[in-house]
Design a protein around this motif. Structure first.
Motif, PDB file in Angstrom:
ATOM      1  N   ASN A  95     -38.397   8.453 193.712  1.00 19.11           N
ATOM      2  CA  ASN A  95     -36.942   8.367 193.624  1.00 19.11           C
ATOM      3  C   ASN A  95     -36.431   8.447 192.188  1.00 19.11           C
ATOM      4  N   THR A  96     -37.307   8.765 191.250  1.00 21.83           N
ATOM      5  CA  THR A  96     -36.904   8.813 189.839  1.00 21.83           C
ATOM      6  C   THR A  96     -35.959   9.977 189.611  1.00 21.83           C
ATOM      7  N   ARG A  97     -34.804   9.686 189.031  1.00 18.67           N
ATOM      8  CA  ARG A  97     -33.799  10.717 188.747  1.00 18.67           C
ATOM      9  C   ARG A  97     -33.649  10.980 187.252  1.00 18.67           C
ATOM     10  N   ILE A  98     -33.869   9.944 186.436  1.00 18.62           N
ATOM     11  CA  ILE A  98     -33.795  10.108 184.977  1.00 18.62           C
ATOM     12  C   ILE A  98     -35.205   9.949 184.417  1.00 18.62           C
ATOM     13  N   GLU A  99     -35.648  10.945 183.693  1.00 19.82           N
ATOM     14  CA  GLU A  99     -36.971  10.887 183.068  1.00 19.82           C
ATOM     15  C   GLU A  99     -36.810  11.015 181.555  1.00 19.82           C
ATOM     16  N   ALA A 100     -37.219   9.981 180.826  1.00 17.79           N
ATOM     17  CA  ALA A 100     -37.309  10.078 179.368  1.00 17.79           C
ATOM     18  C   ALA A 100     -38.698  10.642 179.051  1.00 17.79           C
ATOM     19  N   ILE A 101     -38.732  11.795 178.437  1.00 19.79           N
ATOM     20  CA  ILE A 101     -40.010  12.468 178.206  1.00 19.79           C
ATOM     21  C   ILE A 101     -40.132  12.853 176.735  1.00 19.79           C
ATOM     22  N   THR A 102     -41.355  13.036 176.315  1.00  8.94           N
ATOM     23  CA  THR A 102     -41.567  13.557 174.961  1.00  8.94           C
ATOM     24  C   THR A 102     -41.615  15.075 175.033  1.00  8.94           C
ATOM     25  N   GLU A 103     -41.476  15.678 173.857  1.00  7.94           N
ATOM     26  CA  GLU A 103     -41.183  17.108 173.822  1.00  7.94           C
ATOM     27  C   GLU A 103     -42.317  17.964 174.369  1.00  7.94           C
ATOM     28  N   GLY A 104     -43.570  17.557 174.133  1.00 13.35           N
ATOM     29  CA  GLY A 104     -44.683  18.318 174.658  1.00 13.35           C
ATOM     30  C   GLY A 104     -44.699  18.336 176.174  1.00 13.35           C
ATOM     31  N   VAL A 105     -44.212  17.266 176.800  1.00 18.14           N
ATOM     32  CA  VAL A 105     -44.148  17.208 178.263  1.00 18.14           C
ATOM     33  C   VAL A 105     -43.180  18.261 178.779  1.00 18.14           C
ATOM     34  N   LEU A 106     -42.050  18.452 178.102  1.00 16.83           N
ATOM     35  CA  LEU A 106     -41.081  19.468 178.536  1.00 16.83           C
ATOM     36  C   LEU A 106     -41.714  20.859 178.509  1.00 16.83           C
ATOM     37  N   THR A 107     -42.474  21.141 177.471  1.00 14.47           N
ATOM     38  CA  THR A 107     -43.115  22.454 177.376  1.00 14.47           C
ATOM     39  C   THR A 107     -44.034  22.673 178.563  1.00 14.47           C
ATOM     40  N   ARG A 108     -44.806  21.658 178.931  1.00 13.35           N
ATOM     41  CA  ARG A 108     -45.709  21.783 180.077  1.00 13.35           C
ATOM     42  C   ARG A 108     -44.911  21.995 181.372  1.00 13.35           C
ATOM     43  N   LEU A 109     -43.803  21.274 181.537  1.00 11.44           N
ATOM     44  CA  LEU A 109     -42.977  21.441 182.728  1.00 11.44           C
ATOM     45  C   LEU A 109     -42.423  22.857 182.820  1.00 11.44           C
TER      46      LEU A 109
END
Length: 838
Positions: A95-109
């Motif tokens: 049910n997670t709607r807001i994800e605080a992520i680090t920048e390398g995670v965004l690249t993988r996504l």
């Protein structure tokens, strides 16, 4: 319950901007609440109903802290509506709607799902830091938005951002500004420029602030080393049980980081010693005093050497203001700057974007995986062309690119691992060798700060770190901050992170090895990652790298006498880089695993000491000569080239010049001087054309001794035409027959003025000066006494007989009374004796 924050008044404007535009820029000062309030406001808006909100944070600590704050505001635990995903740690749920992520995670996504299905907006928080991953993530999101998802929203947020260029990049996105709520902060500068170590200055300022101010202290220092030394000095002062020293940097365990940002218990004060980790996106509770060293540590990549080093630099104006703002987030505060007001006026406005100074190999791999060239994407600062080309070249060497420049199958595997291309290549090469487990451990170890603590001069051998990582002591004391191994302190928190990260890669690659691999293979694995840093010993402690640079241990090491090693970490300062970590590698392993990169070189060179051509067969790996032996059958053309090179180096005196051949060459010089159609036989001309005139005569020869068999007259004669050979004797005769009948050699050593050395008595009866070159050139006559000493030099013999002879006669008659000295030389009998024969 959601606390009212200063950002609230602009939230309706922000939501309106995102309703009418695909992108927006939000500028809000520190403490306004943009990091924690904006995502929650967007969550409540129907525009993002059922969609996820991704918020990029530049640091893991900030991502976790922001997630905890927002979850608390909703009355929930992290992992429910709000979660986070960072390296080695994530807390998200269905049910997670807001994800605080680090920048390398965004690249993988993005690489796994370029359209980011289910994501309504991507927020780039603290974008002013301009990390490489943030710039890359924004560029990829903009292309995904333009090509795949026109409904995807992008929001860029910062406290100190130069917003207009970013707005223009985002297709003229609206810019929203929040005035925020900053409490007044008093700024105190040094009276004079700081001297000595930064730790001592920081300690003095901390002690003074504790005595004169209330509240907690946040002290900005450049790195973990300065933090440890400052902490040690403060503890030695015994400030009291009510003062807590709290380090805060990225290599600390999460519990220690959380403790540093938590509020102080009543009646106590804390001194937080932090790196740039606390500069933005993070509120350290209770702080109203900031002490700023004015320094930060940044990675700097050198395209010249291909190496990245950490460099301590002065902060920018934007960073200094960010740090100062930490003191005024909760109440009025004070900021002590450990520099003068004059120095303050010289600060650069902003830090240089990482894109312009970083190793671009990871970026190049990501773009190859994305399938785009840099010029196909939108950048605030595009990747520098030279550095990007160098990065692509490295990817080619590592097998990440196919022949046509696209991503190879191995390159796809490397990209999926999410590691630096060097380390990803190392792991993939290690798996078929049964060394995958060791490679994963080593890659994770290299991704982390040094796990050993102690004297900076200790052993640089990476095998020691691997053994410490796997030691029973480190495992047993994993819950403590440090353990002991061979007298060194081991950072057990770092060991835990390393083991966790390595285990992830082992699972991803289905590596089931349970027994630890031989750490002595560490050097070979490093060679896969750093083929340009394979090193060969020159002398004890000094090495030659395969890239041609020098490297050195600044103090005696176990590895100082290793025949071969691989340097994993070194600087690029000075002519020889200092080695910080390395491991030995066997020559046999290099020959076996790098045979496609080893060149067999037939080297045929002039040996100056032997004055001969020597042929050597070499096995060469880059700049390293692995093996060398005499060359059995050197190629004749190469031998000739080496011999001619040796003659060019040594000079023409290497050839066998006889008296006759020297005169022959001088005669040719004379003819060339008076007729340019004749060959130029000067040193310069002959040395510049050795192959043409000398080559055919020395084919098959190898040494000075063999050259002595040459007939240099025949060699020189070969450069003349048939007509020139016939003309030479008549125009430049070797001898002149004088009136006495003697055959006198002509001296051509001065081509402009050939001469004849002849006794005066032998010239009696000759009225005119002899001429050569078709009577165009008079000889210079050196008239000699009976003892062969010059008595007159002239080119006008007739004038000599008429004028000077009689004075000369008086002198000679007195000195040589038995010799014949006629009154009229023009009618006298010439003689080569004392007197003419009767």
């Amino acid at each position: 319950m959601i606390t009212k924050l200063p950002i609230e008044p602009v939230l309706p404007e922000l939501i309106e901007a995102l309703s009418s535009s695909s992108s927006a820029v939000l500028v809000a000062p520190p403490g306004a609440g943009k990091t924690t309030r904006v995502p929650l406001a967007l969550l409540e808006n129907p525009m993002f109903a059922g969609q996820r909100i991704l918020m990029l944070e530049p640091r893991r600590l900030a991502a976790r802290a922001a997630a905890r704050y927002m979850a608390s505001a909703l009355g929930e635990q992290v992992g429910e509506t709000v979660g986070y995903r960072v390296r080695l740690d994530s807390k998200i749920g269905p049910n997670t709607r807001i994800e605080a992520i680090t920048e390398g995670v965004l690249t993988r996504l993005l690489q796994s799902d370029p359209s980011l299905e289910g994501v309504g907006i991507v927020i780039f928080d603290e974008y002013h830091e301009r990390s490489l991953h943030a710039d890359l993530g924004l560029a990829l999101c903009l292309q995904a938005q333009a090509v795949l998802r026109d409904d995807l929203r992008i929001l860029v947020m910062s406290a100190t951002l130069d917003a207009e260029p970013v707005g223009a990049l985002l297709n003229d996105a609206p810019i929203i500004r929040s005035e925020g709520r900053m409490f007044p902060v008093e700024t105190v500068y040094l009276d004079k420029r700081m001297e000595g170590r930064i730790e001592a200055a920081a300690v003095r300022c901390i002690v003074s602030a504790l005595d004169t101010q209330s509240g907690d202290l946040l002290v900005f220092l450049p790195g973990a080393g300065e933090i440890r030394r400052t902490e040690a000095q403060l503890r030695a002062l015994q400030l009291g049980s009510h003062v807590r020293i709290a380090p805060l940097h990225g290599s600390l365990p999460q519990e220690a980081q959380d403790l540093a940002i938590a509020p102080s218990p009543a009646g106590t004060r804390k001194v937080v010693l932090a790196t740039t980790i606390a500069e933005s996106s993070l509120t350290v509770e209770g702080v109203r005093i900031v002490i700023d060293s004015g320094l930060m540590r940044v990675p700097r990549f050198s395209p010249r050497t291909g190496m990245t080093r950490l460099e301590t630099v002065t902060v920018s104006r934007a960073s200094a203001d960010q740090r100062r703002g930490r003191a005024g987030r909760l109440e009025p505060g004070v900021c002590y700057r450990l520099w003068t007001e004059q120095e303050d006026r010289q600060l650069a406005a902003r830090s240089t974007p990482e894109m312009l100074e970083a190793d671009l190999a990871p970026l190049a791999l990501e773009l190859a995986a994305w399938g785009a060239a840099p010029d196909e994407l939108l950048w605030l600062d595009p990747p520098p062309a030279a550095a990007y080309a160098q990065a692509r070249e490295l990817l080619g060497r590592l097998g990440a690119l196919a022949a046509n420049g696209t991503l190879s199958a191995q390159g796809r595997q490397m990209a999926d691992l999410g590691l630096h291309p060097r380390l990803a290549h190392m792991i993939l090469q290690a798996v078929p060798l049964g060394l995958g487990s060791l490679a994963c451990d080593l890659a994770a170890l290299l991704n982390e700060r040094d796990i050993l603590r102690g004297d900076t001069a200790f052993d640089c051998d990476l095998r020691l770190r691997l053994e410490a990582l796997r030691s029973n002591q480190a495992e047993a004391q994993g819950s403590s901050m440090t353990a002991s191994y061979l007298g060194f302190s081991v950072d057990t928190a770092a060991c835990k992170r390393i083991r966790t990260e390595a285990q992830q890669w082992k699972r991803a690659l289905a590596i089931h090895t349970t027994q630890p691999s031989d750490v002595n293979m560490c050097g070979l694995l490093l060679a896969f990652a750093y083929p340009d840093r394979i090193a060969q010993r020159r002398t004890a402690g000094r090495f030659l790298l395969s890239n041609g640079r020098g490297a050195v241990f600044t103090q005696q090491q176990v590895l100082s006498n290793a025949p071969y090693l691989v340097a994993a970490e070194l600087d690029d300062l000075g002519p020889e880089s200092r080695i910080y970590s390395a491991a030995p590698v066997d020559l046999d392993d290099l020959e076996r695993h790098f045979k496609d990169q080893i060149e067999v070189e037939a080297l045929i060179l002039w040996d100056k000491s032997a004055l001969a051509v020597r042929g050597r067969s070499r096995l060469r790996l880059g700049s390293l000569v692995l093996k060398e032996a005499p060359l059995a059958a050197p190629h004749a053309e190469d031998t000739l080239a080496a011999l001619l090179s040796g003659i060019a180096e040594e000079g023409l005196e290497l050839l066998p010049w006889t008296k006759a051949s020297r005169q022959y060459r001088e005669r040719l010089s004379f003819m060339h001087l008076h007729d340019s159609n004749w060959p130029d036989v000067s040193d310069q001309a002959l040395l510049s054309s050795l192959k043409e005139w000398l080559g055919p005569h020395v084919y098959g020869l190898k040494s000075r001794g063999e050259l002595q068999r040459l007939n240099t007259i025949e060699v020189l004669e070969s450069i003349l035409s048939w007509d020139q050979r016939r003309e030479l004797d008549s125009n430049a005769p070797t001898h002149i027959v004088v009136p006495s009948g003697s055959r006198i050699p002509v001296d051509y050593s001065e081509p402009a003025s050939p001469s004849l050395n002849v006794r005066l008595q032998e010239m009696f009866g000759l009225q005119e000066t002899p001429r050569i070159a078709g009577r165009k050139v008079p000889l210079t006559l050196h008239l000699l006494s009976p003892a062969q000493r010059p008595v007159q030099v002239t080119q006008d013999l007739a004038s000599f007989w008429k004028n000077a002879y009689f004075e000369v006669k008086k002198d000679l008659k007195g000195r040589y009374p038995k010799h014949y000295w006629p009154d009229d030389p023009l009618v006298a009998m010439p003689t080569n004796r004392a007197r003419p024969r009767p």
